[in-house]
Design an enzyme around this catalytic site. Structure first.
Site, PDB file in Angstrom:
ATOM      1  CG  HIS A   1      -2.030   1.060   1.155  1.00  0.00           C
ATOM      2  ND1 HIS A   1      -1.694   2.320   1.674  1.00  0.00           N
ATOM      3  CD2 HIS A   1      -3.019   1.158   0.703  1.00  0.00           C
ATOM      4  CE1 HIS A   1      -2.827   3.075   1.400  1.00  0.00           C
ATOM      5  NE2 HIS A   1      -3.890   2.289   0.835  1.00  0.00           N
TER       6      HIS A   1
ATOM      7  CD  GLU B   1      -5.125   3.309  -3.226  1.00  0.00           C
ATOM      8  OE1 GLU B   1      -6.200   3.698  -2.965  1.00  0.00           O
ATOM      9  OE2 GLU B   1      -4.176   2.944  -2.501  1.00  0.00           O
TER      10      GLU B   1
END
Lengths: 223, 223, 223, 223
Positions: free
Chosen positions: A94, A142
């Site tokens: 992440h 992202e």
């Protein structure tokens, strides 16, 4: 709505995400999944995996695991431990927890040995393609500058999604493509899907909202 | 036996330490603590904190936490999350999980704000003294080359213990001194205590032994 | 002016600090040191150590070294290599390059084996004291929120300096105390010295100024 | 011999590689390149880049750079600084210096902005393919268990080379493939080339040999 399209809710470590509050939020998501049949997954704080997985039916992900085997590795997160606690998959790399490429590769391999699912995060189309070549179940692209913000990636930078989808479809077609950053409502999800993504990854838009149930129902309407 | 002297059992991530096996081991330790009145603490894998703390009475430590506040920190370990899951303290900077000095300082501060206990690990008398100046509850000195081995630090390198005890008593007398590495039986514990330490930190000597209960009873006899 | 009081100029990686520009800046500092007799040291970018040390007389520091011995350690900075290139000391654990405590301890030891000087950086009085116990030549305390800013630590947070000086004088009196962050002129230096520090560590106030020579002369007036 | 085929000699931080010894070794390599016309490149310790590049004609690589722009980044390696010191390219993500994937991607981009060459290292065919998708000039695949050993990758694990070559030729054909680990003589190089690689990356086989010139001539005979 296609069953396969996914909404992956990352609880992160917000105060609404841990302990009793996290459990209540997980129950809300579970109920919405139950009512709508939508393909929802939640990634929960590591200390809450066992408690939440004992109380809800929807699939639980870890937010991170380390590519270790059982042994002397104080304080690291053993894949077997999160699996025994009830997790069926994990986020990897992440934006808030980035890893070396050999670590990502080893984590995917270790987690897949346990038949757990893997969603690898990346910051742009190029790194998304690179990580797709490592064979995870999905890559979630992202743009970091939009994470936690008010404008959805599907509106602000649609080419991030289309470039990622196109590259991965060409070179590693078995890997699903999720997108995230700024996703807040059904219109954002709808656009993300139209641009070719297989679902969305989001966090604050649900977790920090005063009515998570309403947001979830709206998001699902966009699938 | 002095109540304050501590045996801190670090379960690490051995296969005997996670899931059902870890819970059973924790129950054994709990029972021994109950029967003997010894001051036992276990540091358990993060995903098992809630489950184990729900089932046993002895104090549970985390093996690591990050010095973060609630928020967007995917995959990191929030002190509040381990506390809500039942932990009353944490190891910090274990030899297998070393940290930057500003991170150690921030972790001690964050964890103490939550009234949780802190045991900071160090690899020699000098770093032990340095970390004692940061004000944790205890420092645990462990020569890395003896960790997981067959010879106790109290036998192989007694001067590690006496030098650490002496330095910390002079400069930071409120901080307890534990020692670890190779501790396996009551004689090792007895010697460690005679050399001035306030207790021991150990792992494989109990966790990987076929009869953890017998080892624990022997260890306690040395306090 | 006391000879021992030090102005340590960290060139960092500004465009004014590398290549020909860095060499010219180093020559300016050298000339000022020569004219004033002030105790000036510059910490230069690693690729520039040899070139600058070949051209100036003032002492050259590295900005970082790794605690390694000669061998297979691609891309890391070997203490012997910077010494052979002309460095006589090194910064360790700068706020922009923080290290694990065992790494700091090992680096101090490795560098002192080579009879090189060590200045360890820390972010507050408590970590400064901790690192002073590791026995470097000096600790430089720099509140990170003031680094690169317009207000000197000696004006904005004088207690940072006095607390650090007092703690280190009590527990590790052989270690010098420098301070830094926001130091820009002679008045800042004067105040820092009055508060008990043995000198200052600074960077942008000189490097990014259009007239480094004038700033240096002003700084030296405060010693 | 094809000009494009490359022998990339990584000096690492051996005692033979720094200071005067490193300069002498570099001169030997330079002379061999001159005599044979072979495509030789050396990656030298950062503090030695300027000195060596001033004295030899063959292309000099850095062993590592950080993906930073000029500014406040104490102790990190600025691409502009190594370029101004004379480097024309850099290794990235060597097995001894592994990086996060977003860091590798950013480093490639930063270094290519300066028109410098990039050779990214990887530990197996899968990570090699992933990193090839980031668009470096070359990927060097090196099984870590064979690095520094006595058996060449081309003999011990030829499928590592063929799998890497095949995957990269299919998905990212503009990227060259080097291989390394255990490469010691002309036969090893010959086999590596026959298996499809565009050259080799090696270190100890030359650096630690008593007669580097002889080894180099033998290696070149295998191109």
């Amino acid at each position: 709505m296609t069953q396969d399209r996914l909404i992956l809710l990352n609880l992160k470590n917000y105060s609404q995400s841990v302990g009793d509050a996290g459990l209540e939020l997980a129950r809300t998501v579970d109920q919405v999944a139950d009512e709508t049949g939508a393909n929802l997954v939640i990634a929960v704080p590591t200390p809450d995996i066992h408690r939440i997985s004992s109380e809800v039916r929807l699939p639980i992900f870890a937010q991170h695991v380390d590519p270790i085997i059982p042994g002397a590795s104080t304080g690291f997160i053993l894949p077997e431990a999160v699996q025994k606690a009830g997790a069926v998959g994990t986020l990897i790399n992440h934006a808030e927890h980035q890893l070396k490429v050999s670590t990502i590769n080893a984590t995917i391999k270790r987690v897949q040995e346990l038949s757990m699912r893997t969603v690898v995060c990346a910051n742009n189309p190029r790194t998304s393609l690179a990580l797709a070549m490592l064979g995870p179940d999905a890559v979630a692209v992202e743009p970091p500058e939009l994470i936690g913000g008010d404008i959805s990636v599907s509106t602000a930078k649609p080419e991030i999604i289309t470039d990622t989808v196109e590259a991965i479809r060409e070179h590693s077609p078995g890997v699903q493509v999720l997108c995230g950053a700024g996703v807040k409502n059904g219109a954002d999800v709808k656009k993300a899907v139209e641009l070719g993504s297989d679902g969305v990854l989001l966090a604050s838009g649900v977790v920090k909202h005063e009515d998570p149930r309403a947001v979830l129902l709206d998001l699902i309407s966009g699938l």
